[in-house]
Design an enzyme around this catalytic site. Structure first.
Site, PDB file in Angstrom:
ATOM      1  N   HIS A 134     -11.219   1.986  -4.143  1.00 22.73           N
ATOM      2  CA  HIS A 134     -10.708   2.921  -4.967  1.00 22.73           C
ATOM      3  C   HIS A 134     -10.775   4.301  -4.460  1.00 22.73           C
ATOM      4  O   HIS A 134     -11.650   4.759  -3.756  1.00 22.73           O
ATOM      5  CB  HIS A 134     -11.393   3.054  -6.475  1.00 22.73           C
ATOM      6  CG  HIS A 134     -10.724   3.987  -7.507  1.00 22.73           C
ATOM      7  ND1 HIS A 134      -9.513   3.623  -8.064  1.00 22.73           N
ATOM      8  CD2 HIS A 134     -11.369   5.071  -7.778  1.00 22.73           C
ATOM      9  CE1 HIS A 134      -9.497   4.796  -9.078  1.00 22.73           C
ATOM     10  NE2 HIS A 134     -10.377   5.684  -8.849  1.00 22.73           N
ATOM     11  N   ALA A 143      22.788 -18.283  31.892  1.00 25.44           N
ATOM     12  CA  ALA A 143      22.290 -19.935  32.235  1.00 25.44           C
ATOM     13  C   ALA A 143      23.003 -20.979  31.398  1.00 25.44           C
ATOM     14  O   ALA A 143      23.011 -20.770  30.337  1.00 25.44           O
ATOM     15  CB  ALA A 143      20.730 -20.065  32.454  1.00 25.44           C
ATOM     16  N   SER A 162      11.491 -12.884  21.875  1.00 29.66           N
ATOM     17  CA  SER A 162      10.035 -13.250  21.518  1.00 29.66           C
ATOM     18  C   SER A 162       9.580 -14.592  21.632  1.00 29.66           C
ATOM     19  O   SER A 162       8.395 -14.544  22.216  1.00 29.66           O
ATOM     20  CB  SER A 162      10.001 -12.943  19.847  1.00 29.66           C
ATOM     21  OG  SER A 162      10.256 -11.577  19.779  1.00 29.66           O
ATOM     22  N   THR A 194      16.495  -9.998  20.377  1.00 31.55           N
ATOM     23  CA  THR A 194      17.011  -9.309  19.161  1.00 31.55           C
ATOM     24  C   THR A 194      15.819  -8.226  18.623  1.00 31.55           C
ATOM     25  O   THR A 194      15.884  -7.331  18.542  1.00 31.55           O
ATOM     26  CB  THR A 194      17.362 -10.349  18.149  1.00 31.55           C
ATOM     27  OG1 THR A 194      18.458 -11.026  18.652  1.00 31.55           O
ATOM     28  CG2 THR A 194      17.776  -9.504  16.994  1.00 31.55           C
ATOM     29  N   CYS A 195      14.364  -9.008  18.564  1.00 29.32           N
ATOM     30  CA  CYS A 195      13.523  -8.050  17.808  1.00 29.32           C
ATOM     31  C   CYS A 195      13.342  -6.701  18.534  1.00 29.32           C
ATOM     32  O   CYS A 195      13.131  -5.474  17.797  1.00 29.32           O
ATOM     33  CB  CYS A 195      12.226  -8.974  17.794  1.00 29.32           C
ATOM     34  SG  CYS A 195      10.975  -7.999  16.926  1.00 29.32           S
ATOM     35  N   LYS A 235      14.683  -0.806  14.276  1.00 33.69           N
ATOM     36  CA  LYS A 235      14.905  -0.621  13.059  1.00 33.69           C
ATOM     37  C   LYS A 235      13.568  -0.125  12.325  1.00 33.69           C
ATOM     38  O   LYS A 235      13.846   0.776  11.338  1.00 33.69           O
ATOM     39  CB  LYS A 235      15.236  -2.044  12.104  1.00 33.69           C
ATOM     40  CG  LYS A 235      15.384  -1.903  10.837  1.00 33.69           C
ATOM     41  CD  LYS A 235      15.187  -3.300  10.101  1.00 33.69           C
ATOM     42  CE  LYS A 235      13.930  -3.778  10.182  1.00 33.69           C
ATOM     43  NZ  LYS A 235      13.637  -5.201   9.750  1.00 33.69           N
ATOM     44  N   TYR A 251      18.116  -8.793   3.643  1.00 36.09           N
ATOM     45  CA  TYR A 251      17.171  -7.888   3.751  1.00 36.09           C
ATOM     46  C   TYR A 251      17.810  -6.766   4.822  1.00 36.09           C
ATOM     47  O   TYR A 251      17.388  -5.680   4.750  1.00 36.09           O
ATOM     48  CB  TYR A 251      16.016  -8.449   4.431  1.00 36.09           C
ATOM     49  CG  TYR A 251      16.224  -8.989   5.798  1.00 36.09           C
ATOM     50  CD1 TYR A 251      15.609  -8.459   6.819  1.00 36.09           C
ATOM     51  CD2 TYR A 251      16.427 -10.476   6.010  1.00 36.09           C
ATOM     52  CE1 TYR A 251      15.667  -8.868   8.164  1.00 36.09           C
ATOM     53  CE2 TYR A 251      16.413 -10.892   7.229  1.00 36.09           C
ATOM     54  CZ  TYR A 251      15.979 -10.103   8.404  1.00 36.09           C
ATOM     55  OH  TYR A 251      16.313 -10.823   9.500  1.00 36.09           O
ATOM     56  N   ILE A 252      18.626  -7.022   5.964  1.00 32.38           N
ATOM     57  CA  ILE A 252      19.303  -6.377   6.706  1.00 32.38           C
ATOM     58  C   ILE A 252      20.296  -5.275   6.029  1.00 32.38           C
ATOM     59  O   ILE A 252      20.208  -4.034   6.279  1.00 32.38           O
ATOM     60  CB  ILE A 252      19.993  -7.108   7.840  1.00 32.38           C
ATOM     61  CG1 ILE A 252      19.198  -7.827   8.664  1.00 32.38           C
ATOM     62  CG2 ILE A 252      20.532  -6.030   8.768  1.00 32.38           C
ATOM     63  CD1 ILE A 252      19.734  -8.696   9.765  1.00 32.38           C
ATOM     64  N   GLY A 294      24.453 -12.235   7.452  1.00 32.81           N
ATOM     65  CA  GLY A 294      23.862 -13.459   7.951  1.00 32.81           C
ATOM     66  C   GLY A 294      23.854 -13.533   9.422  1.00 32.81           C
ATOM     67  O   GLY A 294      24.424 -12.561   9.923  1.00 32.81           O
ATOM     68  N   CYS A 341      14.011  -5.604  14.677  1.00 33.22           N
ATOM     69  CA  CYS A 341      12.967  -5.161  13.896  1.00 33.22           C
ATOM     70  C   CYS A 341      12.189  -4.041  14.492  1.00 33.22           C
ATOM     71  O   CYS A 341      11.672  -3.301  13.472  1.00 33.22           O
ATOM     72  CB  CYS A 341      11.980  -6.297  13.720  1.00 33.22           C
ATOM     73  SG  CYS A 341      11.605  -7.457  15.019  1.00 33.22           S
ATOM     74  N   GLU A 386      17.863 -14.443  31.309  1.00 33.23           N
ATOM     75  CA  GLU A 386      18.126 -13.677  30.253  1.00 33.23           C
ATOM     76  C   GLU A 386      19.437 -12.823  30.713  1.00 33.23           C
ATOM     77  O   GLU A 386      19.294 -12.162  31.705  1.00 33.23           O
ATOM     78  CB  GLU A 386      17.000 -12.893  29.787  1.00 33.23           C
ATOM     79  CG  GLU A 386      17.512 -11.699  28.782  1.00 33.23           C
ATOM     80  CD  GLU A 386      17.921 -12.213  27.543  1.00 33.23           C
ATOM     81  OE1 GLU A 386      19.136 -11.879  27.203  1.00 33.23           O
ATOM     82  OE2 GLU A 386      17.149 -13.070  26.907  1.00 33.23           O
ATOM     83  N   GLU A 436      -5.868  -2.117  -4.666  1.00 29.77           N
ATOM     84  CA  GLU A 436      -6.835  -2.241  -5.689  1.00 29.77           C
ATOM     85  C   GLU A 436      -6.358  -3.075  -6.637  1.00 29.77           C
ATOM     86  O   GLU A 436      -7.003  -3.903  -7.548  1.00 29.77           O
ATOM     87  CB  GLU A 436      -7.698  -1.196  -6.042  1.00 29.77           C
ATOM     88  CG  GLU A 436      -7.041  -0.197  -6.956  1.00 29.77           C
ATOM     89  CD  GLU A 436      -7.844   0.915  -7.508  1.00 29.77           C
ATOM     90  OE1 GLU A 436      -9.114   0.773  -8.075  1.00 29.77           O
ATOM     91  OE2 GLU A 436      -7.551   2.149  -7.327  1.00 29.77           O
ATOM     92  N   GLU A 453      17.822  -2.904   3.867  1.00 28.32           N
ATOM     93  CA  GLU A 453      17.173  -1.993   4.776  1.00 28.32           C
ATOM     94  C   GLU A 453      18.182  -0.817   5.440  1.00 28.32           C
ATOM     95  O   GLU A 453      17.576   0.204   5.156  1.00 28.32           O
ATOM     96  CB  GLU A 453      16.468  -2.894   6.048  1.00 28.32           C
ATOM     97  CG  GLU A 453      15.316  -3.801   5.553  1.00 28.32           C
ATOM     98  CD  GLU A 453      14.972  -4.541   6.723  1.00 28.32           C
ATOM     99  OE1 GLU A 453      13.900  -5.018   6.377  1.00 28.32           O
ATOM    100  OE2 GLU A 453      15.664  -4.742   7.745  1.00 28.32           O
ATOM    101  N   ASP A 455      15.230 -18.365  16.328  1.00 28.94           N
ATOM    102  CA  ASP A 455      16.620 -18.399  15.413  1.00 28.94           C
ATOM    103  C   ASP A 455      17.475 -19.329  15.667  1.00 28.94           C
ATOM    104  O   ASP A 455      18.299 -19.881  14.866  1.00 28.94           O
ATOM    105  CB  ASP A 455      17.021 -16.964  15.404  1.00 28.94           C
ATOM    106  CG  ASP A 455      16.146 -15.934  14.750  1.00 28.94           C
ATOM    107  OD1 ASP A 455      15.038 -16.386  14.359  1.00 28.94           O
ATOM    108  OD2 ASP A 455      16.366 -15.015  14.665  1.00 28.94           O
ATOM    109  N   TYR A 471       7.335  -6.090  28.444  1.00 26.69           N
ATOM    110  CA  TYR A 471       7.771  -7.712  28.436  1.00 26.69           C
ATOM    111  C   TYR A 471       8.189  -8.089  29.557  1.00 26.69           C
ATOM    112  O   TYR A 471       7.433  -9.196  30.067  1.00 26.69           O
ATOM    113  CB  TYR A 471       9.014  -7.871  27.224  1.00 26.69           C
ATOM    114  CG  TYR A 471       8.597  -7.875  25.847  1.00 26.69           C
ATOM    115  CD1 TYR A 471       8.816  -9.090  25.086  1.00 26.69           C
ATOM    116  CD2 TYR A 471       8.079  -6.955  25.100  1.00 26.69           C
ATOM    117  CE1 TYR A 471       8.338  -9.382  24.018  1.00 26.69           C
ATOM    118  CE2 TYR A 471       7.719  -6.925  23.667  1.00 26.69           C
ATOM    119  CZ  TYR A 471       7.861  -8.448  23.159  1.00 26.69           C
ATOM    120  OH  TYR A 471       7.493  -8.336  21.939  1.00 26.69           O
TER     121      TYR A 471
END
Length: 449
Positions: free
Chosen positions: A438, A115, A15, A42-43, A51, A178-179, A263, A48, A35, A443, A182, A304, A99
């Site tokens: 509402h 590289a 990203s 990763t994303c 996931k 969080y991973i 981690g 993400c 690349e 709200e 999730e 990261d 991408y």
């Protein structure tokens, strides 16, 4: 810059690297990117995006149950993991193509190979080709941390979770972040027996304590087991293919899979950073200044791999700021890493921005906290005893909102707009003066007393 093959050479097309490359090219720079895996990083490829698709799929498990209370008669329901897995992987391939197309549309040269920095302003590709660049940007991201203990070769990480040939009937997930939470929710909704093993007694460190406690309570109610203050001693594969897990802190367990989510570590190995004197931090991260510049004047790093804030939108902002500052015509600017909103796509999800209650008390001294603890309308009719919690933390001296925290269905969707208000320094009075929509969960943000 004509003395170099490129004005910018980016290592890593995730990203941050993609954003930096295309923006630099839009400013007129000659850009190349290398690349070694897949465009998107990763994303898009193993993080993400796929996931979140699994999270969507997992939500249907409860939605189909709840639908009966709303008059729907659903017979013969079943779940096909392979069908979902393949659909997700196919969409990942689609996004990878987009991408790649974006880089091509900006005339960015793509090298689909590894590289390595081999000298000042010099990069050597895996094919042996050497290229030079006025500036080099490292955007190689991070990878899941894999511990070293007997039998560690039998574990999977989030990378492999998207490619499983079958759902494990029983799975241990190691970690408390969080991973881990999730994927605990995802596998549990898909029917796996989930046990989350954590070396401490704290889940989601950094999030407000009230939300962490609420998620634990709801997760237990959903059938997820937790083993706190527990570490791994060994994993042995049995003749039948199951895993015998020896633990320190609780009884040993036999499961079908063990996933580690403890981690992520920066990808810096083999990049040749030592050859040009790039300074690294204690965890191996590339040390940078506010403008993403390393200790080497022409070499920058974003995302990261710098271990500042490991979030995709942050990497994108860093890539944008780097490209604008180095190749744009305006004044250089730095990314503000304060007050960054975040979300945990657990079941239910958590979203937060700003200071937790304890952080605010330690920082400001006198604070005022407002809460809304309620059962969403949908849960009431569905007969689901699951409560949501909103918290607003304010500076008591002036009413300025310094933090908002929520655990609720669609919490992340609501938090995006709320985060703007916190970032802008609005007050509780500003929220009070706003008319509620509402009936909605959102709200509660303007009704808290």
């Amino acid at each position: 810059m004509a003395d170099y093959d490129y004005d910018l050479f980016t290592i890593g097309a995730g990203s941050g690297g993609v954003r930096a490359s295309r923006v630099a090219a839009a400013h007129g720079a000659r850009v190349a990117v290398a690349e070694e895996h897949r465009i998107g990083g990763t994303c898009v490829i193993r993080g993400c995006v796929p996931k979140k698709m699994l999270v969507y799929g997992a939500h249907f498990a409860e939605d189909l149950e709840d639908a009966e209370q709303f008059g729907w008669n659903i017979e013969g329901k079943s779940f096909d993991w392979i069908k979902l897995r393949n659909a997700v992987l196919n969409d990942v391939t689609r996004l990878e193509g987009l991408y790649t197309q974006t880089l091509g549309n900006h005339e960015v040269t793509i090298f689909e190979e590894r590289a390595e920095i081999t000298g000042d302003h010099e990069v050597t590709l895996a094919s042996g080709r050497k290229v030079t660049a006025k500036y080099i940007l490292v955007a190689t991201g991070a990878r899941p941390f894999v511990p070293d203990f007997p039998g560690a070769e039998h574990i999977i990480t989030s990378n492999e979770a998207f490619h499983l040939d079958a759902l494990p009937k029983r799975i241990i997930i190691a970690g408390g972040g969080y991973i881990a939470n999730e994927f605990a929710g995802i596998f549990n909704e898909f029917g796996s027996k989930v046990t989350l093993v954590n070396r401490s007694d704290v889940l989601l460190r950094g999030y407000d304590e009230a939300l962490r406690d609420r998620l634990l309570q709801i997760s237990l109610m959903k059938g997820i087991e937790f083993k706190f203050n527990t570490t791994f001693k060994s994993i042995t594969k049995t003749a039948s293919g199951t895993l015998q897990v020896e633990l320190d802190g609780c009884d040993d367990m036999e499961v079908d899979a063990v996933m580690f989510a403890t981690g992520r570590v920066p990808n810096v190995e083999g990049l040749g950073l030592d050859k040009v004197g790039v300074e690294l931090g204690q965890r191996g991260e590339i040390k940078v200044d506010a403008y993403s510049k390393t200790s080497v004047d022409y070499l920058y790093a974003v995302g990261d791999v710098t271990d500042r804030v490991q979030l995709t939108p942050v990497a994108i902002r860093e890539g944008q700021a780097f490209a604008d500052s180095v190749f744009g015509k305006g004044e250089p600017y730095a990314v503000d890493h304060s007050c960054i909103p975040s979300a945990v796509f657990s079941h239910p999800p958590i979203a937060a921005v700003g200071l937790t209650e304890s952080e605010a008390r330690n920082t400001l001294g006198s604070v005022r906290v407002y809460q809304a603890d309620f059962r969403p309308m949908k849960n009431v009719l569905a007969g689901r005893n699951e409560r949501s919690l909103f918290k607003m933390v304010c500076d008591d001296s002036n009413g300025r909102i310094v933090g908002i925290h929520m655990i609720a269905p669609d919490a992340a969707e609501m938090m995006q707009a709320a985060a703007i208000a916190v970032k802008a320094g609005l007050t509780k009075a500003d929220f009070d003066a706003t008319t509620a929509i509402h009936p909605t969960m959102a709200e509660e943000l303007v009704l808290m007393r």
